[in-house]
Structures are given as C-alpha cells and as structure tokens.
Design an enzyme around this catalytic site. Structure first.
Site, PDB file in Angstrom:
ATOM      1  N   ASP A 180      -8.326 -13.424  35.458  1.00 25.15           N
ATOM      2  CA  ASP A 180      -9.780 -13.301  35.468  1.00 25.15           C
ATOM      3  C   ASP A 180     -10.381 -14.661  35.139  1.00 25.15           C
ATOM      4  OD1 ASP A 180      -9.600 -10.598  35.891  1.00 25.15           O
ATOM      5  OD2 ASP A 180     -10.330 -10.004  33.916  1.00 25.15           O
ATOM      6  N   GLU A 216      -4.924  -5.073  40.543  1.00 21.08           N
ATOM      7  CA  GLU A 216      -6.087  -4.315  41.019  1.00 21.08           C
ATOM      8  C   GLU A 216      -6.215  -4.364  42.538  1.00 21.08           C
ATOM      9  OE1 GLU A 216      -8.822  -6.366  38.571  1.00 21.08           O
ATOM     10  OE2 GLU A 216      -8.378  -5.170  36.792  1.00 21.08           O
TER      11      GLU A 216
END
Length: 591
Positions: A361, A337
């Site tokens: 994450d 990302e």
C-alpha cells in the site's frame, strides 16, 4: 505434457548483396558482429526463471528477400521472440528488415567510416516508420575502426536494455493471469480488464472462483507429503510476533496450528493452479495437475474468503518470495486483493530483473514537519524532504527485508539464481509472523512483519487504466531509508505494526510530480504500488514503449530513456511523443 520452450533472441546479420568484391569483403565482419552480439547477450542476460538466454543467428548474411525469408523460416521454427539486426555497411533497407509486427526489434548500425552502416540504419528505420512497425535504433557514439570487434559501452547498454525488455514482452505473450476470485472491496485494479491483458500484453485471463481453492483444500487435491515438509519447515523458521487481538479473539495453540496449516495449503494450491503439479496426476487428478499456464495471479481474499477462512498473507508472502520449504527458487507473482494492475507491474519488474517484487500500500506521506511534531526528531539524509510509508497486510516478498548482500556487502534483493540458502534463512530470521487482526480478518491468518533495511535503491511502479486513454505506467526511483529506532517505532505504531514496512524516499527533480515528496504521493494513481530492486526505471520505460503503454510519471534521467526511433517523429517534447506514438500505433496485440 511437453514444457513450453523459452523465447530466444534472433540475430540478423545484414549485408550489401553486390558480389564481385563488395559482399565478399564484408561477410566476416558482418557475421562477427552477429556472433559478438549473441555472445554478449548470452553472457550477460538470463530469463526470469534463471536460464541463460539463447540466441539464434541466421544461417547466412541477409542481402535481400530470399535470405530474409530463409532467416524468418529458421526463427519461426525456433521460438524466436525478439530480433536484433546488425550490420557494418550499406544494405537494402526494406528488403532486409524484420517485418513481424508483434516481435520487438532493434537495428545496430556499426559506426565506422569504411562502409556506411549508419546509412543503412537510417534507411531501414525509415522503412520501419513508413510501414508502421517501430524499431529501436542502436548506433555507437564514437567511430570505430573496421577491424574493431569490441562492443562499445553505450552500444552494450542499449543492446542489453532492448533485449531485457524484448524478452519480457515475448515471455508474457501467450501466458495467463489467474484471477482467483473477483473484485476485492471495490478496488479498481481487481476489476480485471480482459481487453487490457489481451490487447496490450498478449495474455489471457483465467477467472476461477475462490470455491475452487476451497475444494482443493477440502478434497486434498495437493501433495500431502509436501504439506508435511512445509509444516516442518515453518516450525523451524517461523518466529511469531505480537498478537494485538483482544482476548476474546485470540486463538489457542491448536487453533493457530490449523490456521498455519491452511495458510501453507493455500500457498501450495495457488501455486499448483498457476503452474500445475505432476504429483496430482499421480493421484489420478490429471485435469488439476495441468494448472492454468499462469505467469501471474491475484487472490481476492477480502472479504468473501477472509471473513471465515485464513487470509492470503502467508500464502502470498511465501509465493512472492524467492524461497520456501523447497529451497531457493524463482518467485511467483501473486497480487494481493486480486489487484491485477499491480500484478502486471510486479510481472514487469520480475521479468526485467529476475527478482522478487514487494507489493505494498502507498499508505502515508510523512512531511518533515509532521515527523518532528510527532517524534521530536528531524528527518535527515535522503529522508530530509519527507518519506512515504509503504506497508500492507503482510503479503510482501520476504526478500524485501533486504538481508541479502551484493558483491560490496550492501543490503539488496538478488535475482533468485544468486541467492545463497543462508541469505534466504536471514530473510526468514528478520521476519515475524503476527496473528491477523480480527477486525480486518475474522478468519484469522498470519501477517509477515519486517522492516526494509535503509539505503537500498528501489524503483516503485504502478499500472493504471484511464477510460478513453487506456493503460498508463507510473515510475518513481528512490531509496529505502532507515529511521532511528525510536522514530520508526512511534510512526509504525500509528498504523499497524504487525505488517511489513518500507520507508521510501523518491528521488526529486524539482519539477512536476517530483517537485517534492508530497507531490509524488499526490500524483500516485492508486492505493497500491510495487517496489523493484535497483534504479531500473529506464528498463520499464523501454518495455512500456514496446507494449504501447505511455508513461505518465517518472523521474528517470532523459539520457537513459530509450524508445523506438519513430517516437521522435511524434513531436519535440519527449513525453508527449510517447503519448502520441502509443495512441498512433495502438496496443501491440490490436483487437
């Protein structure tokens, strides 16, 4: 094009310049200190690429301005990026110090009684502090005899910690971060801050639209022979996992093959954009063959790419790993990302250890009560106070499965130069490739799925930027934990079981953000973090001080914290010192 040389460590033997007996009596001892330091570093340390670290010793001992200038001329011609000054005696402080403001520097003053090495150390450090050029102090805990040429363990630890961090600083300088795409789903880390890279890291940002990746794939700007090799390798090693998509979204074999091919092409093209590929020049594509001199990269992916093309999970997972169809090799640093700040934490970890980094994450805190309520089983061992579920969409380095083994047979992640091909194969065998979930990734793709073995020491890190303050670094040492299979399956099924999982238990201190596991999660500064193998938080702290990045959260023992000596003049609380010193000196490459 000539390959850029690796930074070297310069060793500066300094000496009392008084002739007629003083200097002459110290020449051999002083130069032997320099040689011993160089031998230690060359034996113990490697660059992140695996090459041995080369040390350059001044041609003569340094007693004053003239010899100091001669040493600097030699170092400037040999790409010296870090210096260590060594002495067993009194010397002339400001006349002999390294004055380069950008080069990390340390001084080892021999702890002996015959000559006052400690006095020079103190005088030289005072000069560094007064001139605003911080230096690291190295002084043995115990007195040594003048003819003792050994390096004590505490001195060795500081020399190596300083050298590792200093080489990381020197290795990043002048390189680039390849920002492939823009901001992903509003994630702040993908709002790439050019000033941060330029002022704190000495790096440039190369911004490239994702259409360049599309162009390279569509126009075959890649090595077509290598593509066939990559496909054959994937056919041999990839195990495919569960397809959780609804029937109308499942792809047939032909469609899945096309997705796999494009995923591998993405890996090849991103790699070529980072470091170049001479094979492209052979096809007449000289400009594309050069690459962007990128030591790290990020790929936006979501959603402007992934809504119609295969996602970056396979490409990122393979690039971040220590192996692919070309065998075992240095891992790349590619941030999911385009989270450039997590990419910097990955880059730091890789430069310090030579290992692959696990991007994840920081997804869920599971309290002991919640786990027992959901599974009917209690958390035990290192997990007894709760765990953090580290999981992302499949771009974590496959090394993170921890199928490699250390000398004692324990699961680990090795520096790539120590990895056997059988260990790389074991990581692949422990990984399933699951079709991407259509609701997230309409263009398809494959997500790697593995479970990190338990009992492995890790350091979790993250860089954040705070308006008005600048960058800060977070560090949490802890361990991966192995849950009973039934417990893992139940917890994993509550999120996305097609993605890789690490169950992480941070080491608690009973204070502040490490008072409990919940507080670690609550104080984490963003949605992403990085796992680096080992308890290496002290190395991160030293590196951050060199770059003038304060550490806002850590659980490293105070005795291991090693920062420039001038930090001690910025107050009595050790973490407040860090903030005040970083603010006082400003970013290393001030703009």
């Amino acid at each position: 094009m000539k390959k850029i040389s690796l930074p070297k460590i310069g060793i500066r033997p300094v000496i009392d310049g008084r002739r007629m007996g003083v200097r002459e009596s110290l020449e051999a001892q002083t130069m032997n200190m320099a040689k011993a330091t160089a031998a230690l570093i060359s034996e113990k340390l490697r660059h992140a690429c695996g090459a041995r670290v080369e040390c350059v010793i001044a041609d003569t001992c340094i007693a004053g301005m003239a010899e100091s200038a001669a040493c600097e001329e030699k170092f400037s011609s040999q790409n010296v990026g870090v210096t260590i000054t060594v002495t067993p005696c009194w010397c002339y402080g400001s006349e002999t110090i390294d004055m380069d403001p950008l080069r990390p520097k340390a001084i080892w003053g021999f702890n002996g009684t015959e000559r006052p090495g400690a006095v020079y150390l103190a005088a030289a450090l005072a000069a560094h502090s007064q001139k605003g050029i911080p230096a690291f102090s190295i002084y043995g805990h115990d007195v040594q005899d003048a003819d003792d040429t050994s390096i004590p363990a505490d001195v060795e630890e500081k020399l190596l910690r300083f050298a590792r961090a200093g080489l990381a600083v020197a290795s990043m300088k002048g390189k680039s971060y390849l920002s492939l795409g823009g901001v992903s789903m509003g994630i702040a880390g993908s709002i790439v801050d050019h000033n941060f890279f330029e002022s704190w890291l000495g790096m440039k940002v190369q911004a490239v639209d994702m259409t360049e990746l599309r162009r390279r794939i569509d126009q075959k700007i890649y090595d077509e022979t290598e593509l066939e090799m990559a496909l054959a390798w994937a056919d041999k090693h990839f195990r495919y996992g569960e397809d959780q998509n609804a029937e109308q979204y499942k792809r047939n074999e032909t469609q899945s093959r096309a997705v796999l091919k494009e995923s591998l092409l993405m890996a090849m093209c991103i790699r070529d954009m980072m470091q170049g590929n001479p094979k492209l020049a052979e096809k007449g594509l000289v400009e594309e063959s050069l690459g962007y001199n990128a030591i790290a990269a990020g790929f936006q992916g979501q959603r402007h790419w992934t809504d119609q093309y295969p996602n970056g999970d396979t490409a990122e997972a393979l690039l971040n790993s220590s192996f692919d169809w070309n065998g075992v090799r240095e891992p790349f640093v590619v941030a999911t990302e385009n989270d450039s700040l997590n990419g910097v934490a990955m880059l730091m970890g890789h430069q310090l250890t030579g290992t692959a980094q696990v991007f994840a994450d920081v997804r869920t805190y599971w309290s002991p009560d919640a786990v027992e309520r959901v599974t009917g089983q209690p958390l035990t061992g290192r997990a007894e106070h709760g765990i953090i579920h580290l999981i992302n969409s499949g771009s974590a380095a496959l090394d993170g499965s921890c199928q490699q083994r250390d000398a004692q047979g324990n699961p680990t992640m090795k520096p790539h130069w120590e990895i056997e091909q059988s260990e790389a194969d074991a990581c692949l065998a422990a990984t399933e490739w699951c079709p991407a979930i259509h609701e997230y990734f309409r263009g398809g793709g494959f997500s790697s799925r593995f479970l990190t073995e338990g009992g492995v020491p890790f350091t979790m890190t993250r860089v954040n930027i705070i308006k008005g303050l600048g960058p800060v670094l977070q560090i949490a040492e802890g361990w991966s934990v192995a849950l009973p299979k039934a417990m893992h399956d139940q917890l994993d099924a509550r999120t996305n079981s097609t993605w890789p999982t690490t169950w992480f238990a941070p080491r608690l201190t009973g204070k502040g953000p490490f008072s409990d596991v919940y507080s670690v999660m609550a104080n984490w500064g963003a949605n992403h973090g990085v796992l680096t193998i080992g308890h290496v938080g002290a190395d991160f702290i030293t590196l951050a001080a060199m770059l003038r990045i304060p550490v806002c959260m850590h659980n490293v023992e105070e005795a291991k914290i090693y920062r420039p000596s001038a930090w001690a003049a910025h107050g009595m609380d050790i973490e407040g010192q860090d903030y005040r010193a970083c603010q006082n000196y400003g970013p290393l490459y001030k703009r």
